[in-house]
Design an enzyme around this catalytic site. Sequence first.
Site, PDB file in Angstrom:
ATOM      1  CB  ALA A 202      -1.117  -0.143   1.198  1.00 15.32           C
ATOM      2  CG  ASP A 203       3.758   1.561   2.787  1.00 13.35           C
ATOM      3  OD1 ASP A 203       2.781   0.607   2.853  1.00 13.35           O
ATOM      4  OD2 ASP A 203       4.320   1.445   3.845  1.00 13.35           O
ATOM      5  CB  ALA A 204       4.311   1.308  -3.505  1.00 17.59           C
TER       6      ALA A 204
END
Length: 397
Positions: free
Chosen positions: A186-188
Site C-alpha cells: 500500500a505504501d508504494a
Amino acid sequence: MKKLLPALGASALLSLSFTSCELLKSQSHAIVQSKTVQQSAQDIGSRAARWQIDKLEKNDFQYLAPRYFNSSSNPLGWIQAAFYIGLTEWTETTGDKLALAHIQTMAKQNDYQLLLKRPLHADDHAIGQTFLWLTEQTGNQQAYQPTQNLFDSILANPPKVSLEMIEETPKRWGFEGACQDRWCWADALFMAPRTWLKLTNITGESKYFDYADQEFWATADYLFSDQYGLFFRDSRYFEQKSDNGKPVFWSRGNGWVFASLPLLLDDLAQDHPSRTRYIELYKKNAAGLVKIQNANGYWPASLLDPNKVKTPETSGTGFITYGLAWGVNNGMLTEQKYIDAVNKGWKALENAVQPNGRLNWVQQVGKSPDPVSKSDTQLYGVGALLLAASEMTKWQH
C-alpha cells in the site's frame, strides 16, 4: 498544480476573524469557527514545519531511537521524502518562503538525485516528487533530469513479477519480497505514482503516467477490499485476523493510499480517462474510513480493532484527515459525517503537537498496527500533519 500563494500570517487571520464577527453577527457561528480553524492550521503547520526544518538543518536526529538514525538522516530516503511531500504542499498553499528556501537548498545539495541502489523500489522514487515540484514552481529544469533518466531505464525493461508478497532467496538488501520491484504494498502508491505523473506533466510525454496508471490500478485492484472500503497493506494480510477476529487493516497503510489520491487528482488532467476511476476509489476509501474513527478523533492503528493499540496514532490520522478535508474542500464529500470527521481529526492532531512544534504519537517505521508512545515522532508523521494543515487553512465548515 497550484501556484505559490502569499503567506497569510496569524495576525492577519485573527484580524479576519474579528472582522467577520463584527460584520456578520447575524450569520451562522460556522463562519467564525472556520476562521478559528484556519488560524489554528496556520499556527500548527508553521510550528511543526519550523521544528522539523530546524532539526534537519542541524543534522539532529537525537529525538529518534538510535536504530532509526541512518534511515532517517538520508534526505533521499522515503522517510524524509514523505516529510518533503507535506512540506511542498504546505509551501504551495501558504507561500512559506523559509520552507521554500530550505527545500531548494536540500535539493541542490543532493544534485536532484534519486537513490539508485534499489532502482525499481517505489520508496526511492518518492523524493522525486519534491524535485519535480521545484521544476513546476521555479522553472528549474535541472531538478527533474535524474528522475527522467531513471524512469527511462525502467520503461526500457519494466518489471513483470507477481504482486504476491513472497520472501525471495537470496534476500536483497532493503526488500521484503521480490514483488517490490513493482508497487505490491500500500505504501508504494503514495511513494511512486505521483512522481511519474509529475514527469508526464513537465515533459509532456504521456508514457510516464501511462506506466504509472497501469501499475497503480494493478495494485489497487489487488489490495483494496470492496467489503470494507479499505486497503490491505500487502498480500500477507489477506487472511490475517486481529485479536477480535477482524481483518488487519493498518491505519498508516490506508493513510498512505488515501493521501495519495488527492495528490494525484490535483495533478491529473481533468480529461484524463482514468480520472473518474480515481475519484470513485477515493470515495469508496473515504466511506470505509469515516465509519471507524475513534471518539477522540484519532483513527485506530488497527482500523477494525481499536483495542489492539489504544493509544493515539498521528501518522495515519494525519493522512486520513488530509484526505477527507481535501474531499470536503473540493466538493467531493458533502455529507455532514465527513465534515464532523475532519473537525474531530484536526482537533486530535492539534492536541498531539507540543508548543515547540514537535508532533507526538507517531507510530515508528513498520508495516503493522504496532504500539505507540507519546514521545514517538518521525518525519513522515510531520509530513502527514503538514498535508492536513494545508487543507485546514482553507476550511470553511
